[in-house]
Every structure is written in structure tokens, then in C-alpha cells.
Design an enzyme around this catalytic site. Structure first.
Site: not given
Ligand code: CAA
Length: 445
Positions: A31, A83, A120, A163, A211, A244, A253, A328, A364
């Protein structure tokens, strides 16, 4: 001297765009709301076939030097934070200097060059290095060029794929800067974590959910440590809080946690108590789980209050506008957030000179850092000079098939020959490989 900080900034985005809602979501069977509402992202930037971390860095630095009327003699230090480096020995800053020397008469032979690594947060650490170098009086009147540059790619079908992003932020650090000065006080939250890492591999191993929690835990520690240095924090003291931004949903969050944390025991908590009660305190609960559940419930109610909504709209939302369109940029991300916030202020006619920013970086592995910055009277001219909106609008929009090709082009393990999607014009480009495996560059006029 008014202080040391950022005198000028330039942003360079990769020239290709992937629309997440229109192009990526249907191909993934997701979606579109997951990306636009959940993660808070509309599009990602990617480098064209002739772009990489060096070209984006050199092109940003070149525009910055031209705009500020600088020559290599004015620069005593070039630090690149990344990185996405492709060499474990020769730093990216030497390649960038080599590019710039193609277009200037003099050279950077007396500039100290290096490369910073801590995921980062390395961009912010490079700003620290420049600050310390100048404050130590070792700069001989010269400025430091700090460049954060990354191609933030994930393996195909990794949850992080949504991302991705690519771009560079070049910053000139100097005495009496035009944009912001840095506080001496800093707070750190740092621990040995395995949330996101690249053990001699191009694409990261990521524990995505973890993460997010590690980011929040380290950020809370850094806020505490900063408050211990700078005194109690109050939301009214800071006009904006650039975080960041791996994706705007992460900042949503972090902002709630940060606000809740800094209003505790203040007049703001008291005023909010009339509406949603006082914040839960650990001693009021039998178990930690009960306390965490109560805190989660309180935080949900907090983010629904008008007071929080107004703070978020003023202090956080403006910092996310560029990230939403580019994804990102790892080391550059918090510096894009600062620029976005100031750009929005300029567009809205908000006077920022003298205002404080609370800047919250994260890398990270893992470490968070918090410091404050004071916006300088020259901020308006500096931000007016940015052309990031034009760059974002001018990107070539990829189809999903083209995205798959460009991902392969930038995957070090695949050999893919793809025609460029855009034509280089007045910029540094990747120009193939040298006899020792080095990457070569040239300036296209
Ligand atoms: N409508 C509205 N919202 C929706 C939706 C829809 N149809 N479907 C899902 N969502 C929401 C979910 O509820 C969730 O929100 P909340 O966290 O507020 O509950 C959000 O969209 C994301 O959905 P998922 O959690 O299901 O997504 P995912 O598991 O596929 O991926 C992630 C999320 C794990 C962060 C992934 O993007 C990821 O691995 N990213 C890379 C790691 C990262 O960026 N981590 C951040 C902290 S680390 C850091 O900052 C260092 C860096 O730069 C990497």
C-alpha cells in the site's frame, strides 16, 4: 570572534528519482500509505551512472567554493564522512581534492585530508574535528571543508530498500561563520550495538526494528548527557530540532520521546497534566513492563495534544521537507534536516538570527550526539543561495525497470552497462578505472 561553526552549505542530490507511492509500492505489492504516511517518504534520489560519492561531494564543494569566492589556499582541511567508501586505504577526500584541482589553478597540497567513519554520525563528528582544529588555533586562518556523502543503498527486497537515497552535503567550517555557531557543550549516548553494520560488504546487514529502538535509547542518553552539561532543557529555548532522519517516521518517534523527556518536571508538564495527567514515574509501578505500557499510553495521548502538535509543526515538521523527497543520505541526513528547517523559515519569513537549534545526530553501531547551534545574522543569504529545490525538480524519474538497472549499476558485485539517463553539464563525472583499480574523474564543461 563570534564563534566557530558553519559558514556555508551546499546540497547535491543524485540526479535520478524513484517515486515510492507511484512506482515502488505497486511493484512491491505494498500500500503506498506505508511509504508516504508510515515512513513519511515520497521519493528517493539515486545517482546516475556517471555519479557516485566522489562526484556528488566534489560538485557540492565546487559550488560552495565558487559561491564563497574561495580558492584551494583558503582551505586547510578536507574531511569526508561516508559509509559508502570504495577503498579501505585511500580516503575519498583525496579524490575530491583531485577533482577540484582540475578546475582551480592552485592545489590542496598543504591541506590535511581524512575520512571519518561512524555510520551516519560521522558527518557531525567531522564538524567536531573542524571545530576543535580551529579552536586549537592550528588552522592558520584557513577554513575546513567538511563533506558528508553517501549512496545509501540496501539489498533488493530488504525492508530498508524503501528508505534509500543518495546525495552530498558540503559545509565550510570557519571562525565568525554566516550560518550557525556550535555550542561547546555536547551530549553523547554511545554503546556497542549490532543494529546496522556493513562487515566488509556494500549493502548493510540491518535489524530494522531493533535499529529504531537503539536510535531512541542512545538519543535519550545523549539528551541526558547534554542537559548535564548545558543545564535543564526547555522546548521554548529551541526554535527547531533537526534530527538524523533515516525516514521522517523515525523522527516522529524520536521527537515524541525527546519532548516528553525534556518537559518532565517543567511548567509544560504541569500545563499538560490538566489534560492528560502527569507523566508516569517508575516508582509508581510494580514492574518495568507496567511502567513502559503506561509511558506508551501517555506518549500516545501527548502527541494528540494541541500543545505538542503546535511544537511539532514549528520545530520538527519544517526539518523533514527535503528528506521526504530524497530519502536517507546517511552522513548527510541531519545536515539536510538543518538546511530544510532554515529553508522553511526563510520561505515563511521567520526571523532566525539569534535563535537556537538543538541538533540531534545518530549513527548505528551506535552513538547519538546532541549539541546546540546559534543561528547567525548571515543565515538568510546562505539559505537563499541553495538550489536544492531546482535539483529535486530536475531529477529524471525512473520507471521500476530502470530503477532495477540503476541499482545493479551501483552494486559493486554486478557488471551492468546502462546508458546514462541525464546529460552531465558543468560537473565532475566518473570516468572509468585506472591501472591500480582507482576510480577516475573528469570535469565536463
Ligand atoms: N498506511 C499508513 N501507515 C502504514 C501503512 C499504511 N498502509 N502500512 C504500514 N504503515 C506504518 C507502520 O505502522 C509503521 O509505522 P510505526 O512504526 O509508526 O508503527 C511504518 O509504516 C513502517 O511499516 P513497517 O514497520 O511494517 O515497515 P518495515 O518493517 O517494512 O520497515 C524499517 C521499517 C524496519 C524501519 C525499515 O525501513 C528498515 O529496515 N530501514 C532501515 C533501517 C533504518 O532506517 N533504521 C532507523 C534507525 S537506524 C538509523 O537511523 C541509521 C540509519 O540511517 C540507517
Amino acid at each position: 570572534m563570534t564563534g566557530v561553526g558553519i559558514d556555508a552549505i551546499e546540497i547535491r542530490t543524485g540526479k535520478l528519482k524513484l517515486d515510492l507511492a507511484e512506482t515502488f509500492a505497486p511493484a512491491q505489492g505494498e500500500d503506498p500509505g506505508k511509504y508516504t504516511k508510515g515512513l513519511g517518504l515520497h521519493a528517493s534520489s539515486f545517482p546516475d551512472v556517471y555519479e557516485d560519492i566522489v562526484t556528488m561531494a566534489a560538485n557540492a564543494a565546487h559550488r560552495l567554493m565558487e559561491r564563497k569566492g574561495l580558492t584551494p589556499d583558503d582551505i586547510g582541511r578536507i574531511d569526508v564522512a561516508t559509509e559508502s567508501a570504495f577503498d579501505n586505504s585511500k580516503p575519498v577526500s583525496t579524490y575530491v581534492a583531485g577533482c577540484l584541482e582540475e578546475v582551480y589553478d592552485d592545489d590542496f597540497h598543504h591541506a590535511n585530508k581524512g575520512e571519518r567513519k561512524f555510520a551516519c554520525i560521522a558527518g557531525t563528528q567531522s564538524l567536531d574535528d573542524a571545530f576543535n582544529w580551529i579552536r586549537a588555533g592550528r588552522n592558520r586562518g584557513r577554513a575546513a571543508l567538511v563533506i558528508a556523502t553517501d549512496t545509501a543503498l540496501y539489498a533488493r527486497d530488504d525492508p530498508g530498500e524503501a528508505t534509500q537515497g543518495a546525495g552530498a552535503v558540503a559545509m565550510l567550517v570557519d571562525e565568525d561563520p554566516d550560518l550557525v555557531t556550535f555550542s561547546t557543550e555536547q551530549g553523547f549516548g554511545s554503546a556497542d550495538e549490532t543494529d546496522f553494520l556493513k562487515p566488509n560488504q556494500q549493502f548493510p546487514s540491518v535489524d530494522g526494528k531493533r535499529s529504531v529502538n537503539v536510535y531512541l535509547a542512545r538519543m535519550r542518553e545523549a539528551l541526558d548527557d547534554f542537559a548535564a552539561q548545558a543545564g535543564d532543557l526547555h522546548p521554548d529555548d529551541y526554535a527547531m530540532v533537526p534530527f538524523h532522519t533515516p525516514f521522517p517516521g523515525m523522527v516522529r518517534k524520536a521527537a515524541a520521546l525527546g519532548y516528553r523527556h525534556i518537559v518532565r518536571d517543567t511548567d509544560v508538564e504541569l500545563a499538560l497534566a490538566e489534560e492528560i495527567g502527569r507523566q508516569p514515574r517508575p516508582e509508581e509501578f510494580k514492574t518495568r513492563e507496567q511502567y513502559f505500557d503506561a509511558m506508551e499510553e501517555y506518549t500516545d495521548e501527548l502527541t494528540e495534544t494541541e500543545r505538542y502538535g503546535d511544537w511539532y509543526a514549528d520545530s520538527i515538521e519544517p526539518t523533514l521537507s527535503i528528506a521526504r523527497e530524497v530519502g536517507n543520505w546517511y552522513t548527510g541526513s541531519v545536515h539536510v534536516a538543518r538546511a530544510a528547517g532554515l529553508k522553511r523559515s526563510l520561505e515563511e519569513g521567520r526571523e532566525m538570527a539569534g535563535e537556537q537549534l538543538l541538533v540531534a545526530s545518530y549513527g548505528s553501531g551506535a552513538q547519538a550526539e546532541v549539541h546546540s547551534e546559534t543561528v547567525q545574522p548571515g543565515w538568510r543569504e546562505e539559505i537563499e543561495a541553495l538550489n536544492v529545490d531546482e535539483q529535486i525538480d530536475d531529477r529524471y524519474e525512473l520507471s521500476f525497470e530502470e530503477y532495477e538497472q540503476i541499482h545493479d549499476v551501483h552494486n559493486h558485485d554486478t557488471e551492468t552497462d546502462v546508458e546514462e539517463f541525464t546529460a552531465p553539464d558543468g560537473e565532475f563525472v566518473f570516468d572509468g578505472w585506472g591501472r591500480m583499480g582507482e576510480r577516475k574523474y573528469r570535469y565536463v564543461r
